[in-house]
Design a protein around this motif. Structure first.
Motif: not given
Length: 392
Positions: A87, A361, A389, A392
Motif C-alpha cells: 500500500t 493502472r 484502492m 485511499t
C-alpha cells in the motif's frame, strides 16, 4: 552518521506503534501512518496478529520511511488464498536519494508471501528491477467535468498557433499555458454547463431503463448482508461482505478537524472536509439482485468526486445502476465520477462523451510460494476497487 535499519511492524503491534510515534511528533514532523488508518488496518477481517503490516525505515531512533503491507484474499475458482498487497510507500524528505525507498522494498520482499502492488511510475520501475511480473494494464472510466475548460476560444487559438509554429520549424511549447487557461475557464464552464450535461445524460440513460427495472427497490444499508458467490467473478481479489463492511466501518480518511496528524507531514490522504463510504442493495420483491458501494468525497476546495467501488449485479441491471450512480453524482454536485468500464463505459456514448476518459493502472505481482495464485494470477479479473484502492 547512523545507518538505516528496517523494522517489521506486526499487525498486533500497529496501533500502539502508531500511537507512540504520533504522541512524540509535532507540527510538520514526518509520520508513517495516521491513527485512524492504523485502527482500520488492525480491523482487517483477513488479517492475523502475526502478519507484517508495515515496514519502517529508521535513522537512529527516528522513522524516516514506510512501506504498508495489507493482507487480502484472492478468489481463484473455488479456492481462497491469502496474499499481501503493498500500500503506502514513501520516505522522509531529508533521506531522499539515500536508497531508503529501495531498502524498504527489499526488506518487504523477505516476507514469504505472494505480493501485489498498484503503484506510481517510480514504484513500477522499482518493482520491475526486483523481478515483479506485470499484468496487462487495467483500464477504468473517468468522467471529469473540468475537461469542459478546454473548450474555450483562447486555448483553441493557442493550439492553432502551436500548429502554425511547427510549419516553420519552431514548435511553440505552449502546453503548460494551455492547461492553465483550461483550468481558469473550467471554473466558469462547469457551473454553467454541468447541470445541462447531467440533465441530458439522465434523460438518455432513463430511456434504457425498462418498466420492470423501475420497480426495483433501492435501499441504502449500514452494512451489506452475505454476498452470493455467483455475484463475484470466478478469479478476482476478494471483495465480499466482510471486506465491504470493513470499508464502511473503518474509512481510512478522517473528517477535517478530527485527525491528530493533520498538521504533521503524512504523505498520503489524512483528512478531508467531506468523505463518506456508502452501500446500497437493490431488491426485486424480497430477492436482492445487486450490491453497489460508493465513495463520495471532496478533494480540495471544490472537486467533489463519486467513485463506484462495487457493482455486483448481472449485466441486465447495469442500465438501472448506471442511472442511479449518475443521479447520486448530480445530487452531490460531483465534477468527477470514476469506476469500472463495465458500468461507466457506456457514458462515453451520452452527453458526457466529451468529458469521458479512459485511465490506466499498472498491476504487478511477485509470487514466492507454490500456490494457486502463483499459477493462476493472470486469470484474475481486475476491478476498480482492488486491494487498498477502496480505502485511499
Amino acid at each position: 552518521m547512523n545507518e538505516i535499519t528496517y523494522r517489521h511492524i506486526l499487525l498486533k503491534d500497529l496501533v500502539p506503534w502508531a500511537e507512540e510515534i504520533v504522541s512524540k511528533a509535532g507540527e510538520g514532523d514526518f509520520v508513517p501512518i495516521t491513527l485512524h488508518r492504523a485502527e482500520a488496518m488492525a480491523a482487517n477481517p483477513y488479517g492475523a496478529p502475526e502478519d507484517v503490516s508495515m515496514i519502517a525505515a529508521y535513522l537512529g531512533e527516528k522513522c524516516v520511511g514506510y512501506f504498508g503491507v495489507m493482507p487480502i484474499m484472492v478468489k481463484l475458482g473455488d479456492v481462497l488464498e491469502k496474499i499481501s498487497w503493498f500500500t503506502t510507500w514513501t520516505v522522509a524528505p531529508e533521506t531522499q536519494g539515500m536508497g531508503v525507498g529501495s531498502g524498504l522494498l527489499k526488506s518487504a520482499l523477505t516476507i514469504e508471501e505472494d505480493f501485489m502492488i498498484v503503484g506510481s511510475h517510480f514504484a513500477v520501475r522499482a518493482c520491475e528491477k526486483q523481478g515483479f511480473a506485470r499484468f496487462e494494464d487495467f483500464e477504468y472510466s473517468m468522467i471529469d467535468l473540468r475537461l469542459l475548460g478546454k473548450y474555450n476560444p483562447v486555448s483553441v487559438g493557442m493550439r492553432l498557433l502551436r500548429k502554425a509554429s511547427t510549419m516553420v520549424g519552431k514548435e511553440w511549447q505552449v502546453e503548460p499555458k494551455i492547461q492553465k487557461v483550461n483550468q481558469f475557464f473550467a471554473k466558469f464552464y462547469v457551473p454553467m454547463v454541468g447541470e445541462t450535461i447531467y440533465a441530458k445524460t439522465l434523460k438518455e440513460l432513463d430511456a434504457a431503463v425498462t418498466l420492470e427495472m423501475k420497480g426495483i427497490e433501492i435501499r441504502r444499508v449500514p452494512k451489506v448482508a452475505e454476498i452470493e458467490l455467483e455475484l463475484l467473478p470466478e478469479f478476482a481479489f476478494l471483495r465480499d461482505e466482510k471486506v465491504i463492511n470493513w470499508m464502511l466501518n473503518y474509512p481510512w480518511v478522517a473528517k477535517t478537524g478530527e485527525s491528530a496528524t493533520e498538521k504533521m507531514n503524512y504523505y498520503f490522504t489524512d483528512a478531508r472536509d467531506e468523505f463518506e463510504m456508502q452501500a446500497y442493495e437493490f431488491y426485486e420483491g424480497t430477492k436482492r439482485v445487486a450490491v453497489v458501494t460508493l465513495m463520495v468525497t471532496k478533494i480540495g476546495k471544490d472537486r467533489r468526486q463519486v467513485r463506484v467501488l462495487d457493482c455486483l449485479a448481472e449485466d441486465a441491471l447495469l442500465p438501472l445502476i448506471r442511472k442511479f450512480v449518475v443521479d447520486v453524482a448530480q445530487d452531490y454536485g460531483a465534477v468527477q465520477m470514476m469506476g469500472d468500464v463495465r458500468l461507466l463505459g457506456a457514458l462515453a456514448e451520452t452527453a458526457m462523451g466529451k468529458v469521458y476518459e479512459v485511465k490506466e493502472r499498472t498491476y504487478q505481482t511477485m509470487t514466492k510460494k507454490d500456490s494457486v495464485f502463483a499459477k493462476d494470477w493472470e486469470k484474475i479479473t481486475k476491478r476498480f476497487a482492488d486491494g487498498d484502492m477502496a480505502f485511499t
